[in-house]
Design an enzyme around this catalytic site. Structure first.
Site, PDB file in Angstrom:
ATOM      1  N   GLU A 469      40.781  32.846  53.747  1.00 46.90           N
ATOM      2  CA  GLU A 469      41.177  31.831  52.771  1.00 46.90           C
ATOM      3  C   GLU A 469      42.571  31.307  53.093  1.00 46.90           C
ATOM      4  OE1 GLU A 469      42.415  31.792  48.043  1.00 46.90           O
ATOM      5  OE2 GLU A 469      41.161  33.415  48.807  1.00 46.90           O
ATOM      6  N   ASP A 542      41.259  36.462  48.759  1.00 43.89           N
ATOM      7  CA  ASP A 542      42.247  37.189  47.954  1.00 43.89           C
ATOM      8  C   ASP A 542      41.561  38.020  46.873  1.00 43.89           C
ATOM      9  OD1 ASP A 542      44.159  35.971  49.460  1.00 43.89           O
ATOM     10  OD2 ASP A 542      44.696  34.456  47.964  1.00 43.89           O
ATOM     11  N   ASP A 544      41.674  38.242  43.745  1.00 43.95           N
ATOM     12  CA  ASP A 544      41.902  37.703  42.406  1.00 43.95           C
ATOM     13  C   ASP A 544      40.678  36.877  42.006  1.00 43.95           C
ATOM     14  OD1 ASP A 544      42.095  35.411  43.936  1.00 43.95           O
ATOM     15  OD2 ASP A 544      44.245  35.131  43.635  1.00 43.95           O
ATOM     16  N   ASP A 546      40.313  33.621  41.693  1.00 40.26           N
ATOM     17  CA  ASP A 546      40.058  32.493  42.588  1.00 40.26           C
ATOM     18  C   ASP A 546      39.404  32.960  43.886  1.00 40.26           C
ATOM     19  OD1 ASP A 546      40.950  30.487  40.952  1.00 40.26           O
ATOM     20  OD2 ASP A 546      43.039  30.655  41.602  1.00 40.26           O
TER      21      ASP A 546
END
Length: 690
Positions: A469, A542, A544, A546
């Site tokens: 990402e 990541d 998280d 998102d």
């Protein structure tokens, strides 16, 4: 088995059924679970044929705990009077004589699934015990059989002492039936000398077949009971919408057309041998009528779901009716594309069958007397004249739909033409670029995405592609990777939601195109697993919300357009840590670094350290993204094979997974909202953020 002590009566009864026991595969296909289920279908289909003729609207199937199965109907009941040619009761003729029954053009059944007259007798021959009870004319009649031979059991089980009839058979009267009540009850125990060890009736397969039959015979109630477990299970099906409802049930994707119903009929003449009163078989020209009923709709996906039936008997391998259906589709859609060639920008390209079948869900049922099948298992229809009749009905009805001036019909037919042309262009594009989707050597690497950081190894099985990402994570991953076998492809944020997008939108999206081009095995129908350039594809986003969203979007792309890669277990999700805890050791002893992967794991670690009297550096480092790690940390925790954790993405049930993807990522908002509201208290964060 026939032995020397059998009387002439025994020999007469068993002379035909002995052939079934010696060559069971000829009659039921195999002696494994498939053959076991086929025997049950033969009995059920006899009851269904009665329902098709307007006799009875309820059939009950019970799987008993002792391994037997029972089928009950409320139809006319098997005839109990004496059949003049054999001198046997109708019940005994049906269960002991091959090619005997009411389906040989005599008018008992206009169109039936059973037509060879061997179904019930074959099941009887392959059963250790079979009991039949018939309610007719105010009486209940009963007869039992042991491996095809009629007689009397001294008890209720298959291993009870059995006495065969000697000189003549007896159809016993065992009770009274209420006035107007008719029906048949058949219970049998499959012979373990014939079937392979440990085969058993599959409840799920039975339930699926029963549901299918209920769709095909509107108004018929089908009940299935499984009494083999500690808690009996019962399901019941009844559908009044017919095959239109069936097509909606089968459809795996959102529709671009409504479910269209195409019906019609045609006649043909065939020469068949007809039994005369004198006993001679005389070739006679007979006119047949074939009724055609089709329900079809196209959806946004590219999978084809096709179910074909003859007199409601499934023909999984198709036959002349399916050939005629596809021939009619091709004729109409090619004609329509030619008429709209300028608007559709088609050029000189021609539609192929796969372009038309992409996204199609269709149920095809034809009804005709005495259809010709290839073998007793009835998997392929062979009647030649049916092809042209089905093709004619489909051509006429579908052309009328395209000629309709109704606003809805015009909108749907326009969308359908756009879809099939899009599939055609995708196929041509895939064929044109097929060779560029292979692993390239150094001279050819310019055709791969510019941002791809490839590995040196040409060993596909050992190579890994990390989809990362953003460019910041790419920079760290470059330093952390093993350049020998680990390749990197950065993507920019959240890619296109391909569950909602069309095929053309997906192919024109830069991120999706780069992923497909890098993997090099094509997409959709043209995907070839053996051509994939990497042994593992690892999604590294990541830790998280998102990142989880990006991972879900990527999984949607792989599931819809590169599903064989997922099914082969070659798609993984990297598991980067959330926290880095540095435990301080006294003196000159080096500090210890511990990584945790969830809040719960962090709190458990800190509690443990506190109890041990150990201190740690404050504040505890919380990674907001992969870019916050240095190369050593990323390598140790996420990329190095020695210490990393990977989560394999599996598709245990493709249909169930497709439904979940459609719910969570599809166009319909209301079901998604309802799911979130209802499941909010049941879903842990770990299940959502996955």
């Amino acid at each position: 088995m026939v032995t020397a002590e059998y009387s002439a009566h025994h020999l007469q009864v068993l002379e035909g059924l002995e052939a079934v026991r010696k060559r069971p595969g000829m009659y039921i296909g195999s002696t494994d679970s498939r053959g076991l289920m086929h025997c049950l279908w033969e009995i059920i289909d006899n009851s269904v044929d009665e329902a098709l003729g307007g006799h009875g609207d309820r059939i009950e199937i019970t799987l008993h705990g002792d391994g037997s199965v029972e089928v009950r109907d409320h139809a006319r009941g098997i005839p109990v009077d004496i059949e003049p040619r054999t001198g046997l009761s109708g019940v005994e003729v049906v269960f002991t004589k091959l090619h005997a029954g009411g389906k040989f053009g005599g008018g008992s059944y206009a169109a039936s699934g059973g037509l060879h007259g061997v179904g019930a007798s074959v099941v009887n021959a392959l059963s250790e015990r079979l009991d039949v009870e018939v309610d007719r004319a105010g009486k209940t009649y009963a007869m039992s059989f042991h491996r095809g031979e009629p007689g009397v059991f001294a008890g209720p089980t298959p291993d009870a002492p059995f006495t065969p009839f000697d000189k003549s058979s007896e159809l016993r009267v065992v009770g009274k039936a209420r006035k107007g009540v008719t029906g048949t009850r058949i219970r049998y125990w499959a012979d373990r000398q014939i079937f392979t060890k440990d085969v058993a009736f599959g409840f799920d397969e039975l339930e699926q077949r029963v549901r299918q039959t209920a769709f095909l015979v509107p108004g018929l109630e089908m009940v299935v009971r499984d009494e083999r477990g500690a808690d009996p299970v019962e399901t019941s099906y009844r559908f009044d919408g017919g095959i239109s409802e069936f097509a909606e049930f089968l459809a795996p994707d959102a529709g671009i057309t409504e479910t269209w119903r195409l019906t019609g009929s045609g006649t043909f003449t065939e020469t068949v041998p007809v039994l005369q009163p004198t006993g001679a078989m005389v070739p006679t020209d007979v006119e047949r009528e074939c009724e055609v009923d089709v329900a079809l709709r196209w959806g946004t996906g590219y999978d084809t779901v096709m179910r074909s039936f003859v007199n409601i008997i499934a023909t999984p391998k198709g036959g002349t009716h399916q050939q005629g259906f596809e021939q009619g589709l091709m004729k109409v859609l090619r004609s329509q594309v030619d008429q709209n060639a300028r608007r559709l920008k088609v050029g000189n390209d021609k539609l192929e069958k796969d372009d038309i079948l992409a996204g199609l869900t269709a149920v095809l049922n034809v009804r005709l007397p005495e259809p010709q099948f290839e073998g007793q298992t009835k998997e392929i229809l062979g009647t030649p004249a049916v092809r042209q009749i089905v093709s004619s009905v489909v051509t006429k009805q579908l052309a009328a739909r395209f000629a309709s001036t109704k606003r809805d019909d015009k909108a749907q037919t326009s969308l359908l033409l756009d879809k099939v042309v899009s599939e055609m262009k995708s196929r041509i594009s895939a064929r044109t670029h097929k060779e560029t989707q292979r692993r390239k050597n150094a001279l050819e690497s310019s055709s791969l995405p510019v941002k791809l950081v490839d590995c040196r190894s040409n060993d596909v099985a050992d190579s890994e592609l990390f989809i990362v990402e953003g460019d910041s994570a790419l920079g760290t991953a470059k330093l952390a990777r093993s350049s020998e076998y680990q390749a990197l492809l950065p993507i920019r944020g959240k890619i296109l939601n391909v569950q909602k997008a069309s095929v053309s939108d997906m192919l024109s999206n830069a991120e999706c195109a780069a992923i497909i081009q890098t993997i090099g095995a094509g997409s959709g129908r043209s995907f070839e697993l053996d051509a994939a350039r990497y042994g593992k594809v690892i999604l590294m986003s990541d830790a998280d919300v998102d990142g989880a969203h990006i991972r879900t979007l990527l999984l949607t792309l792989f599931f819809r357009y590169m599903r064989p890669l997922v099914e082969a277990g070659r798609v993984f999700a990297a598991v980067p840590p959330l926290h880095r805890v540095v435990v301080m050791n006294p003196g000159t002893k080096p500090h210890e670094t511990i990584y945790t992967y969830s809040e719960q794991e962090l709190h458990a670690l800190l509690t443990k350290l506190t109890k041990s009297g150990k201190r740690w550096q404050e504040p505890v480092q919380r990674y907001k993204g992969l870019g916050e790690m240095d190369a050593d940390q990323l390598a140790t925790t996420t990329m190095d094979r020695a210490g990393r954790t990977l989560r394999r993405v599996r598709v245990e049930d493709a249909e169930l997974a497709a439904g979940v993807f459609e719910l969570l990522m599809g166009n319909e908002v209301a079901p998604r909202r309802e799911f979130i509201v209802e499941a909010s208290d049941r879903l842990a964060r770990e299940r959502i953020d996955a």
